[in-house]
Design a protein around this motif. Sequence first.
Motif, PDB file in Angstrom:
ATOM      1  N   LEU A  22      72.702  14.205  57.444  1.00 47.98           N
ATOM      2  CA  LEU A  22      73.510  14.387  56.185  1.00 47.98           C
ATOM      3  C   LEU A  22      74.924  14.263  56.254  1.00 47.98           C
ATOM      4  CD1 LEU A  22      71.833  18.069  55.446  1.00 47.98           C
ATOM      5  CD2 LEU A  22      70.948  15.811  54.744  1.00 47.98           C
ATOM      6  N   ALA A  23      75.477  13.341  55.595  1.00 50.51           N
ATOM      7  CA  ALA A  23      76.622  12.838  55.554  1.00 50.51           C
ATOM      8  C   ALA A  23      77.699  13.415  54.389  1.00 50.51           C
ATOM      9  CB  ALA A  23      76.948  11.353  55.768  1.00 50.51           C
ATOM     10  N   HIS A  24      78.637  13.751  54.457  1.00 55.96           N
ATOM     11  CA  HIS A  24      79.499  14.463  53.246  1.00 55.96           C
ATOM     12  C   HIS A  24      80.355  13.299  52.885  1.00 55.96           C
ATOM     13  CE1 HIS A  24      83.439  14.397  55.529  1.00 55.96           C
ATOM     14  NE2 HIS A  24      82.652  14.786  56.482  1.00 55.96           N
ATOM     15  N   GLY A  25      81.068  13.554  51.591  1.00 56.11           N
ATOM     16  CA  GLY A  25      81.885  12.631  50.837  1.00 56.11           C
ATOM     17  C   GLY A  25      83.269  13.048  50.976  1.00 56.11           C
ATOM     18  N   PHE A  26      84.107  12.243  50.211  1.00 52.54           N
ATOM     19  CA  PHE A  26      85.591  12.457  50.528  1.00 52.54           C
ATOM     20  C   PHE A  26      85.868  13.942  50.083  1.00 52.54           C
ATOM     21  CE2 PHE A  26      89.467  12.785  47.852  1.00 52.54           C
ATOM     22  CZ  PHE A  26      90.374  12.767  48.979  1.00 52.54           C
ATOM     23  N   GLY A  27      86.953  14.244  50.929  1.00 53.79           N
ATOM     24  CA  GLY A  27      87.711  15.665  50.799  1.00 53.79           C
ATOM     25  C   GLY A  27      86.581  16.949  51.157  1.00 53.79           C
ATOM     26  N   CYS A  28      85.466  16.505  51.417  1.00 57.75           N
ATOM     27  CA  CYS A  28      84.464  17.420  51.983  1.00 57.75           C
ATOM     28  C   CYS A  28      84.069  17.731  53.424  1.00 57.75           C
ATOM     29  CB  CYS A  28      83.306  17.191  51.362  1.00 57.75           C
ATOM     30  SG  CYS A  28      83.287  17.266  49.461  1.00 57.75           S
ATOM     31  N   ASP A  29      83.172  18.541  53.790  1.00 57.51           N
ATOM     32  CA  ASP A  29      82.571  18.421  55.225  1.00 57.51           C
ATOM     33  C   ASP A  29      81.419  18.820  55.202  1.00 57.51           C
ATOM     34  OD1 ASP A  29      82.567  21.080  54.771  1.00 57.51           O
ATOM     35  OD2 ASP A  29      84.503  21.772  55.788  1.00 57.51           O
ATOM     36  N   GLN A  30      80.684  19.205  56.371  1.00 57.52           N
ATOM     37  CA  GLN A  30      79.301  19.381  56.732  1.00 57.52           C
ATOM     38  C   GLN A  30      78.865  20.880  55.868  1.00 57.52           C
ATOM     39  OE1 GLN A  30      78.229  20.940  60.742  1.00 57.52           O
ATOM     40  NE2 GLN A  30      79.754  19.321  60.924  1.00 57.52           N
ATOM     41  N   ASN A  31      79.720  21.588  55.494  1.00 57.08           N
ATOM     42  CA  ASN A  31      79.403  22.915  54.868  1.00 57.08           C
ATOM     43  C   ASN A  31      78.811  22.533  53.564  1.00 57.08           C
ATOM     44  OD1 ASN A  31      79.483  25.923  54.898  1.00 57.08           O
ATOM     45  ND2 ASN A  31      80.914  25.459  53.449  1.00 57.08           N
ATOM     46  N   MET A  32      79.159  21.713  52.788  1.00 56.94           N
ATOM     47  CA  MET A  32      78.729  21.241  51.532  1.00 56.94           C
ATOM     48  C   MET A  32      77.111  20.911  51.431  1.00 56.94           C
ATOM     49  SD  MET A  32      81.465  21.211  49.438  1.00 56.94           S
ATOM     50  CE  MET A  32      83.102  21.199  49.798  1.00 56.94           C
ATOM     51  N   TRP A  33      76.671  21.036  52.829  1.00 55.55           N
ATOM     52  CA  TRP A  33      75.170  20.730  52.833  1.00 55.55           C
ATOM     53  C   TRP A  33      74.323  22.144  53.261  1.00 55.55           C
ATOM     54  CZ3 TRP A  33      73.352  16.534  50.753  1.00 55.55           C
ATOM     55  CH2 TRP A  33      73.976  15.458  50.853  1.00 55.55           C
ATOM     56  N   ARG A  34      75.104  23.273  53.153  1.00 51.40           N
ATOM     57  CA  ARG A  34      74.438  24.256  53.592  1.00 51.40           C
ATOM     58  C   ARG A  34      73.205  25.031  52.596  1.00 51.40           C
ATOM     59  NH1 ARG A  34      78.910  25.445  50.586  1.00 51.40           N
ATOM     60  NH2 ARG A  34      78.929  27.325  48.960  1.00 51.40           N
ATOM     61  N   THR A  36      71.185  22.533  51.202  1.00 49.48           N
ATOM     62  CA  THR A  36      70.090  21.520  51.498  1.00 49.48           C
ATOM     63  C   THR A  36      69.446  21.894  53.127  1.00 49.48           C
ATOM     64  OG1 THR A  36      71.050  19.916  50.238  1.00 49.48           O
ATOM     65  CG2 THR A  36      69.601  19.132  51.731  1.00 49.48           C
ATOM     66  N   VAL A  37      70.230  22.589  53.883  1.00 44.84           N
ATOM     67  CA  VAL A  37      69.568  22.550  55.171  1.00 44.84           C
ATOM     68  C   VAL A  37      68.218  23.412  55.397  1.00 44.84           C
ATOM     69  CG1 VAL A  37      70.032  23.262  57.381  1.00 44.84           C
ATOM     70  CG2 VAL A  37      71.713  21.862  56.214  1.00 44.84           C
ATOM     71  N   PRO A  38      68.422  24.495  54.621  1.00 43.23           N
ATOM     72  CA  PRO A  38      66.987  25.292  54.649  1.00 43.23           C
ATOM     73  C   PRO A  38      65.955  24.568  54.104  1.00 43.23           C
ATOM     74  CG  PRO A  38      69.022  26.610  53.862  1.00 43.23           C
ATOM     75  CD  PRO A  38      69.220  25.117  53.635  1.00 43.23           C
ATOM     76  N   ALA A  39      66.090  23.513  53.111  1.00 46.04           N
ATOM     77  CA  ALA A  39      64.932  22.866  52.721  1.00 46.04           C
ATOM     78  C   ALA A  39      64.327  21.914  53.451  1.00 46.04           C
ATOM     79  CB  ALA A  39      65.225  22.405  51.278  1.00 46.04           C
ATOM     80  N   LEU A  40      64.963  21.696  54.765  1.00 40.13           N
ATOM     81  CA  LEU A  40      64.494  20.455  55.441  1.00 40.13           C
ATOM     82  C   LEU A  40      64.570  21.036  56.951  1.00 40.13           C
ATOM     83  CD1 LEU A  40      67.317  17.994  54.996  1.00 40.13           C
ATOM     84  CD2 LEU A  40      65.025  17.948  53.880  1.00 40.13           C
ATOM     85  N   ALA A  41      65.079  22.179  57.307  1.00 38.34           N
ATOM     86  CA  ALA A  41      64.881  22.540  58.606  1.00 38.34           C
ATOM     87  C   ALA A  41      63.579  22.885  59.245  1.00 38.34           C
ATOM     88  CB  ALA A  41      65.644  23.844  58.899  1.00 38.34           C
ATOM     89  N   GLU A  42      62.580  23.220  58.536  1.00 37.38           N
ATOM     90  CA  GLU A  42      61.069  23.336  59.026  1.00 37.38           C
ATOM     91  C   GLU A  42      60.576  22.191  59.764  1.00 37.38           C
ATOM     92  OE1 GLU A  42      56.919  25.589  58.080  1.00 37.38           O
ATOM     93  OE2 GLU A  42      58.716  25.955  56.540  1.00 37.38           O
ATOM     94  N   ASP A  43      60.669  21.302  58.958  1.00 33.40           N
ATOM     95  CA  ASP A  43      60.039  20.204  59.388  1.00 33.40           C
ATOM     96  C   ASP A  43      60.787  19.068  59.770  1.00 33.40           C
ATOM     97  OD1 ASP A  43      57.511  20.930  58.135  1.00 33.40           O
ATOM     98  OD2 ASP A  43      58.318  20.452  56.098  1.00 33.40           O
ATOM     99  N   TYR A  44      61.957  18.988  59.834  1.00 33.25           N
ATOM    100  CA  TYR A  44      62.962  17.867  60.047  1.00 33.25           C
ATOM    101  C   TYR A  44      64.114  18.273  61.222  1.00 33.25           C
ATOM    102  CZ  TYR A  44      60.616  15.487  56.241  1.00 33.25           C
ATOM    103  OH  TYR A  44      59.845  15.208  55.534  1.00 33.25           O
ATOM    104  N   ARG A  45      64.554  17.362  61.924  1.00 30.85           N
ATOM    105  CA  ARG A  45      65.543  17.414  62.831  1.00 30.85           C
ATOM    106  C   ARG A  45      66.706  17.017  61.951  1.00 30.85           C
ATOM    107  NH1 ARG A  45      67.238  13.938  68.081  1.00 30.85           N
ATOM    108  NH2 ARG A  45      68.736  15.286  69.317  1.00 30.85           N
ATOM    109  N   VAL A  46      67.583  18.232  61.598  1.00 33.81           N
ATOM    110  CA  VAL A  46      68.950  17.944  60.661  1.00 33.81           C
ATOM    111  C   VAL A  46      70.199  17.927  61.582  1.00 33.81           C
ATOM    112  CG1 VAL A  46      70.046  19.028  58.794  1.00 33.81           C
ATOM    113  CG2 VAL A  46      67.540  19.444  59.033  1.00 33.81           C
ATOM    114  N   VAL A  47      70.911  16.436  61.340  1.00 32.41           N
ATOM    115  CA  VAL A  47      72.086  16.179  62.042  1.00 32.41           C
ATOM    116  C   VAL A  47      73.147  16.235  60.873  1.00 32.41           C
ATOM    117  CG1 VAL A  47      73.382  14.683  63.079  1.00 32.41           C
ATOM    118  CG2 VAL A  47      70.922  15.043  63.689  1.00 32.41           C
TER     119      VAL A  47
END
Length: 267
Positions: A22-34, A36-47
């Motif tokens: 998961l790659a963030h956009g300009f002016g943001c950081d990885q927290n912007m994906w918080r 989305t992470v729960p929807a992926l965490a069970e089945d995927y290795r989330v980076v």
Amino acid sequence: MDVDRRNNVTVLGNPQGPAVVLAHGFGCDQNMWRLTVPALAEDYRVVLFDYVGSGRSDPAAFSEERYASLGGYARDAVEVCAALDLRDAVFVGHSVSAMIGVLAAGMAPERIGALVMVAPSPRYLDDDGYRGGFRAEDIDELLESLDSNYLGWSAAMAPVIMGNAERPELAAELTNSFCATHPDMARVFARTTFLSDSRDDLKTVTVPTLVLECTQDAIAPREVGAFVHQAIPGSTLVTLDATGHCPHLSAPEATNQAITAFLAGLR
């Protein structure tokens, strides 16, 4: 080189699952994906990671020369994937990171096997036969304002980028994210972003690709989504029932549903 420290790399979810970056956009950081992470965490290795100059990355690693082009940010992404020895990862890029993902996939095709482009734009400037959403004078004014008063620019632009005026807390979060970025580094990233032209790079994409656009987006109008979709053979275009440029924050359920459906089709 300690890439984990440089880019503040975080790995969550199922360690045995396929990798999703998961790659963030300009002016943001990885927290912007918080959201989305729960929807992926069970089945995927989330980076997750922060580009140098953003979030909690190592500011000592910043180089204006390297990050004056999108290729420098793509190298960050590739080096994160290499440090984790990822193979055929799905690269989910928001805004300018969608184009960074295109470049990264070209640099290291063994590392990135699919792309999800969230509100992408290969060129923000209008051109003959192409509507990017901004006139040259708009971009000049935007960059001049950013140079002269970054905090004021952040407060003024965040509501425009986020949309959803009836939910001011979203714009406030984006403003805070902008303001947490070092102004000198943000200026470099902004110029690199808003003056870039990656239209020709879209023709190089050969991996499965999902393009997500919003019904109303002041930064990447729907003509841009149509252009990206047409330029990438075999890509899938999904128009989210969402407004603004950050659907993973403003409409997380619809965004997550579209991403997980695409990922399921890859397995």
